[in-house]
Design an enzyme around this catalytic site. Structure first.
Site, PDB file in Angstrom:
ATOM      1  N   ASP A 160       0.863  -1.179   0.000  1.00  0.00           N
ATOM      2  CA  ASP A 160       0.000   0.000   0.000  1.00  0.00           C
ATOM      3  C   ASP A 160       0.908   1.240   0.000  1.00  0.00           C
ATOM      4  O   ASP A 160       2.094   1.148   0.333  1.00  0.00           O
ATOM      5  CB  ASP A 160      -0.891  -0.026   1.244  1.00  0.00           C
ATOM      6  CG  ASP A 160      -1.773   1.196   1.353  1.00  0.00           C
ATOM      7  OD1 ASP A 160      -2.542   1.456   0.420  1.00  0.00           O
ATOM      8  OD2 ASP A 160      -1.656   1.910   2.367  1.00  0.00           O
ATOM      9  N   ASP A 164      -0.277   5.126   0.794  1.00  0.00           N
ATOM     10  CA  ASP A 164      -0.600   6.137   1.809  1.00  0.00           C
ATOM     11  C   ASP A 164      -0.637   5.515   3.203  1.00  0.00           C
ATOM     12  O   ASP A 164      -1.423   4.609   3.466  1.00  0.00           O
ATOM     13  CB  ASP A 164      -1.944   6.794   1.502  1.00  0.00           C
ATOM     14  CG  ASP A 164      -1.970   7.468   0.140  1.00  0.00           C
ATOM     15  OD1 ASP A 164      -1.023   8.216  -0.155  1.00  0.00           O
ATOM     16  OD2 ASP A 164      -2.918   7.237  -0.633  1.00  0.00           O
ATOM     17  N   LYS A 216      -9.164  -3.111  -3.266  1.00  0.00           N
ATOM     18  CA  LYS A 216      -8.990  -3.844  -2.008  1.00  0.00           C
ATOM     19  C   LYS A 216     -10.201  -3.609  -1.106  1.00  0.00           C
ATOM     20  O   LYS A 216     -10.665  -2.481  -1.027  1.00  0.00           O
ATOM     21  CB  LYS A 216      -7.719  -3.370  -1.304  1.00  0.00           C
ATOM     22  CG  LYS A 216      -6.426  -3.635  -2.066  1.00  0.00           C
ATOM     23  CD  LYS A 216      -5.197  -3.083  -1.353  1.00  0.00           C
ATOM     24  CE  LYS A 216      -5.115  -1.573  -1.343  1.00  0.00           C
ATOM     25  NZ  LYS A 216      -3.867  -1.035  -0.757  1.00  0.00           N
ATOM     26  N   ASP A 250      -1.419  -0.642   5.898  1.00  0.00           N
ATOM     27  CA  ASP A 250      -1.743  -0.055   7.201  1.00  0.00           C
ATOM     28  C   ASP A 250      -3.210  -0.199   7.572  1.00  0.00           C
ATOM     29  O   ASP A 250      -3.621   0.312   8.614  1.00  0.00           O
ATOM     30  CB  ASP A 250      -1.376   1.440   7.201  1.00  0.00           C
ATOM     31  CG  ASP A 250      -2.293   2.252   6.302  1.00  0.00           C
ATOM     32  OD1 ASP A 250      -2.981   3.158   6.809  1.00  0.00           O
ATOM     33  OD2 ASP A 250      -2.350   1.976   5.090  1.00  0.00           O
TER      34      ASP A 250
END
Length: 273
Positions: A17, A19, A196, A221
Site C-alpha cells: 500500500d 498512503d 482492495k 496499514d
C-alpha cells in the site's frame, strides 16, 4: 499472527500500500527507501497496490521518481486498474457514469471504456452503470447527478474502494468509502467495491510478475482493506502501524495479519538481518 521476522526473506514479490505505509503525501516514511533498496538488492520485486483512484500510473511514476524511488509502469496496480479491467470485461462499448477526478475519468477512457460525467435526460437511458472513485474534486452537482441516477434508474453500481479515510500529512480526509456512505444515506444503495479488499489486484500482480502466491506478501496499514485483500487472495500479510491500524486493533479484528510491526523500517531490518 506474530511480530515481523526474517521469514520474509523467503518472499520475492512485495505488494505495498502507499498512503500510510510507504509515504505521507510526497514524503517517504522513515525506512521506506532502505526497505525498497533491500528488496532490489535481494533480487525481489515491489509493486504498489493502492486504492487511491485520484492519480494515474503516470502521476505515480512522477511522484515516486521525485521521492527517489526507482519505478516503471509495472510498479503500480491501482483500484483504477482493477476497476477498468472489470468494467472492460463486463461493459465494453456501453455507457458508464463516473464520479471521480479528471485523472480517474481519463484513465478509464484509456482502457477504451465509454464514460460520461453528465447525467442529463438525453444520456440517462443509455447509462448502464455508475462508478464512484475517491474524488478530491467532488462538488454538490456530482452528488445530485449520481443520486438521481441511482434512484430513477435500475443501473448497476460500483466503487473503487471502501476506505473511509485517506491519510495525509496533517491527519485524514474522506476517501471513497465515506463518499459512498454519504450517498447511501440518500439513495439506500451500496456499491460493489472493486479495489482492495477484492483480491483482483493481488491476482493481477502475481500473474504479471510470474511469482507464486507463496512468494508474495501484502503490506499495508489497514486491516479491512490491505490485510483483508491478502487474506482473500491467499497470501501472507504484514500490517504496519504508521497509518490507520493500531496494535490494539489486532485483538478484535476479523482480518488478522500474518505479521505485524511498527513501520516499514522494521520490515527493512527483518530483510537486512
Amino acid at each position: 499472527m506474530k511480530a515481523i521476522t526474517n521469514d520474509i526473506k523467503n518472499k520475492k514479490l512485495f505488494l505495498l500500500d502507499i498512503d500510510g505505509t510507504v509515504s505521507f503525501d510526497a514524503t517517504p516514511i522513515e525506512g521506506a527507501l532502505d526497505f525498497l533498496a533491500e528488496v532490489r538488492n535481494l533480487g525481489g520485486k515491489y509493486v504498489f497496490i493502492t486504492n487511491n483512484s485520484t492519480k494515474s500510473i503516470e502521476d505515480y511514476i512522477i511522484k515516486f521518481t521525485k521521492m527517489g524511488i526507482p519505478v516503471d509502469d509495472s510498479s503500480f496496480l491501482t483500484s483504477t486498474t482493477a476497476t477498468a479491467t472489470f468494467l472492460k470485461q463486463r461493459y465494453d462499448e456501453q455507457l458508464l457514469y463516473v464520479l471521480g477526478t479528471k485523472s480517474f475519468v481519463n484513465e478509464l477512457r484509456k482502457y477504451g471504456l465509454k464514460v460520461t460525467e453528465e447525467a442529463n435526460d438525453s444520456l440517462k437511458s443509455s447509462i448502464v452503470a455508475a462508478v464512484v472513485g475517491f474524488d478530491s474534486e467532488l462538488n454538490y452537482t456530482k452528488i445530485e447527478n449520481i443520486c438521481e441516477l441511482l434512484q430513477t434508474t435500475n443501473i448497476d453500481y460500483f466503487a473503487t474502494n471502501p476506505d473511509l479515510s485517506c491519510p495525509v500529512s496533517y491527519g485524514y480526509i474522506p476517501d471513497c468509502g465515506a463518499i459512498c456512505n454519504l450517498l447511501k444515506e440518500a439513495v439506500k444503495r451500496e456499491p460493489v467495491y472493486l479495489g482492495k479488499p477484492n483480491n483482483l489486484m493481488v491476482d493481477m500482480a502475481c500473474e504479471e510478475s510470474g511469482y507464486s502466491k507463496e512468494e508474495t506478501i501484502v503490506i499495508g496499514d489497514r486491516l479491512y482493506t490491505d490485510i483483508a485483500c491478502g487474506i482473500n487472495a491467499g497470501v501472507d500479510t504484514a500490517v504496519v502501524f504508521t497509518g490507520e491500524a493500531k496494535y490494539e486493533d489486532l485483538k478484535s479484528t476479523a482480518f488478522p495479519p500474518t505479521y505485524y510491526c511498527d513501520s516499514i523500517k522494521d520490515l527493512y531490518i527483518a530483510l537486512r538481518d
